[in-house]
Design an enzyme around this catalytic site. Structure first.
Site, PDB file in Angstrom:
ATOM      1  CD1 TRP A 101      -2.247  -2.020   2.263  1.00  0.00           C
ATOM      2  CD2 TRP A 101      -2.928  -1.238   0.106  1.00  0.00           C
ATOM      3  NE1 TRP A 101      -3.071  -2.869   1.397  1.00  0.00           N
ATOM      4  CE2 TRP A 101      -3.624  -2.681   0.474  1.00  0.00           C
ATOM      5  CE3 TRP A 101      -3.188  -0.779  -1.206  1.00  0.00           C
ATOM      6  CZ2 TRP A 101      -4.388  -3.167  -0.472  1.00  0.00           C
ATOM      7  CZ3 TRP A 101      -4.161  -1.223  -1.854  1.00  0.00           C
ATOM      8  CH2 TRP A 101      -4.992  -2.423  -1.445  1.00  0.00           C
ATOM      9  CG  ASP A 171      -3.068   3.837   4.267  1.00  0.00           C
ATOM     10  OD1 ASP A 171      -4.122   3.831   5.112  1.00  0.00           O
ATOM     11  OD2 ASP A 171      -2.837   3.307   3.267  1.00  0.00           O
ATOM     12  CE  LYS A 195      -8.915  -3.115   3.986  1.00  0.00           C
ATOM     13  NZ  LYS A 195      -7.647  -2.522   3.703  1.00  0.00           N
TER      14      LYS A 195
HETATM   15  C1  LIG Z   1      -7.080  -2.051   2.051  1.00  0.00           C
HETATM   16  C2  LIG Z   1      -5.969  -0.832   2.324  1.00  0.00           C
HETATM   17  C3  LIG Z   1      -5.766   0.148   1.073  1.00  0.00           C
HETATM   18  C4  LIG Z   1      -6.626   0.077  -0.013  1.00  0.00           C
HETATM   19  O1  LIG Z   1      -8.134   0.673   0.234  1.00  0.00           O
HETATM   20  P1  LIG Z   1      -8.994   0.815  -1.149  1.00  0.00           P
HETATM   21  O2  LIG Z   1     -10.279   1.487  -0.086  1.00  0.00           O
HETATM   22  O3  LIG Z   1      -9.599  -0.531  -1.482  1.00  0.00           O
HETATM   23  O4  LIG Z   1      -8.372   1.724  -1.907  1.00  0.00           O
HETATM   24  C5  LIG Z   1      -5.111   1.157   1.583  1.00  0.00           C
HETATM   25  N1  LIG Z   1      -4.119   1.092   2.508  1.00  0.00           N
HETATM   26  C6  LIG Z   1      -4.341   0.077   3.623  1.00  0.00           C
HETATM   27  C7  LIG Z   1      -3.550   0.197   4.592  1.00  0.00           C
HETATM   28  C8  LIG Z   1      -5.035  -0.983   3.270  1.00  0.00           C
HETATM   29  O5  LIG Z   1      -5.258  -1.821   4.334  1.00  0.00           O
END
Ligand SMILES: *Cc1c(COP(=O)(O)O)cnc(C)c1O
Length: 360
Positions: A101, A171, A195
């Site tokens: 990511w 993030d 998540k």
């Molecule tokens: C799942 C995830 C993403 C991507 O998320 P989307 O909403 O599918 O774009 C980005 N960063 C992390 C840490 C993730 O776990």
């Protein structure tokens, strides 16, 4: 009806009480005679929903007044572009690459300016967090970027990088609300909610006021300009209304659970059950350097691909689902987000012990 123990990395388990409440309110939300899915995002009743969600998130994370909270669409991945478009004033940013990511965010940022990879753990399949105490931070970097919890690899930052005075952007998609966060350490925090918070389709951005600017890159789409969204209080266009409503219910649930400190204790207890077993097992092994282990995502292997596949298959049949590891790591991964009860982890470990005994 029978519910499984769902170890999915995302979209993932939600608190059962929240799902029940949503079901109860499905046809008639608080006497409005309609579902939250059916109401105007400009109505008084919806305004209460989004305002209360924001208030509860602010309470939970103790978000200072000089930070804005935005409920947006486009997922976490869209922020990979929005962040450089909005924050790269000098056209330079430093990225710490601790997994897929972070790497995707770094690659996206290269389209908009000079993105530097100042540290990486790619050399060992992202199984650790690099030492970030003295990185070659660019003197003109607009920000330093991290992925706080690496969903795929199961590592997490226990100590924040020394950004040498630069703004930190994080993030937190897979560990938001799992433990207390000192929001003031960051210029911007964002998370896709699917998540640990709600249904896919919502991304929350928490941004320090002074970083919301008008002079963004000239080609920045109106929708991706934070100022547009700040000025419109997340209602520039139709927001992901129903998703935000569920997030709001989850915020209330986390409050009822005792807030983020209590959540951390709960998560540490759960993770310890699984990690202690992995450390004592002759068959299963964790794949991550111990000091960098995530509380949320726990990858493990047997060392034998066939046995891994057999385990996943038998676990699924026994009601422990979505344990297959990410395709780039192999093996298994148990995601044990806030909503996973202790009982789920205890029973999984019992099942693993049993599997080990039978497959010596
Ligand atoms: C799942 C995830 C993403 C991507 O998320 P989307 O909403 O599918 O774009 C980005 N960063 C992390 C840490 C993730 O776990």
């Amino acid at each position: 009806m029978s519910r499984v123990f769902n170890f999915s990395a995302g979209p993932s388990i939600l608190p059962e009480v929240v799902l029940r409440q949503a079901a109860d309110e499905m046809l008639d939300y608080k006497g409005s005679g309609m579902s939250v899915m059916e109401m105007s995002h400009r109505s008084k009743v919806y305004d209460n929903i989004i305002k209360e969600a924001e208030k509860d998130l602010r309470d939970l994370m103790k978000i200072p007044d000089n930070y804005k909270v935005l409920f947006l669409q486009g997922g976490a991945s869209q922020q990979f572009a929005a962040i450089p478009m909005n924050l790269m004033v000098n056209g330079v940013a430093d990225y710490i690459i601790t997994g897929q990511w972070a790497k995707k965010a770094y690659e996206e940022a290269q389209k908009y300016g000079k993105a530097n990879a100042v540290a990486s753990s790619a050399d060992k399949t992202f199984s650790y967090i690099p030492d970030c105490s003295d990185l070659p931070i660019s003197p003109d970097a607009d920000y330093v970027y991290i992925c706080h919890n690496n969903t795929i690899y199961g590592t997490t930052f226990k100590e924040l990088p020394n950004t040498k005075g630069k703004i930190l952007v994080a993030d937190m998609s897979s560990d938001i609300l799992s433990q207390p966060v000192n929001v003031s350490d960051y210029g911007l925090i964002y998370f896709g909610v699917q998540k640990n918070v709600g249904p896919a389709g919502v991304v929350v951005v928490i941004i320090r006021e002074d970083l919301v600017r008008d002079d963004v890159m000239p080609f920045t789409p109106t929708m991706l300009k934070y100022k547009t969204q700040v000025d419109a209080e997340s209602l520039y266009n139709t927001p992901p209304c129903y998703g935000i409503y569920i997030c709001g219910l989850v915020f209330k649930w986390v409050k009822e659970m005792g807030g983020l400190s209590a959540m951390k204790t709960h998560n540490e207890k759960k993770a310890a059950i699984l990690y202690d077993f992995l450390d004592s097992s002759d068959l299963f092994k964790g794949t991550v350097v111990k000091k960098d282990r995530s509380l949320m995502n726990v990858p493990f292997v047997t060392g034998n691909e066939e046995l891994d596949a057999k385990f996943v298959k038998e676990a699924t049949a026994a009601g422990f689902v979505n344990l297959k590891g990410h395709r780039t790591v192999g093996g298994m991964r148990a995601s044990i987000y806030n909503a996973m009860p202790i009982e789920g982890v205890e029973k999984l470990v019992d099942f693993m012990k049993d599997f080990e005994a039978k497959n010596k």
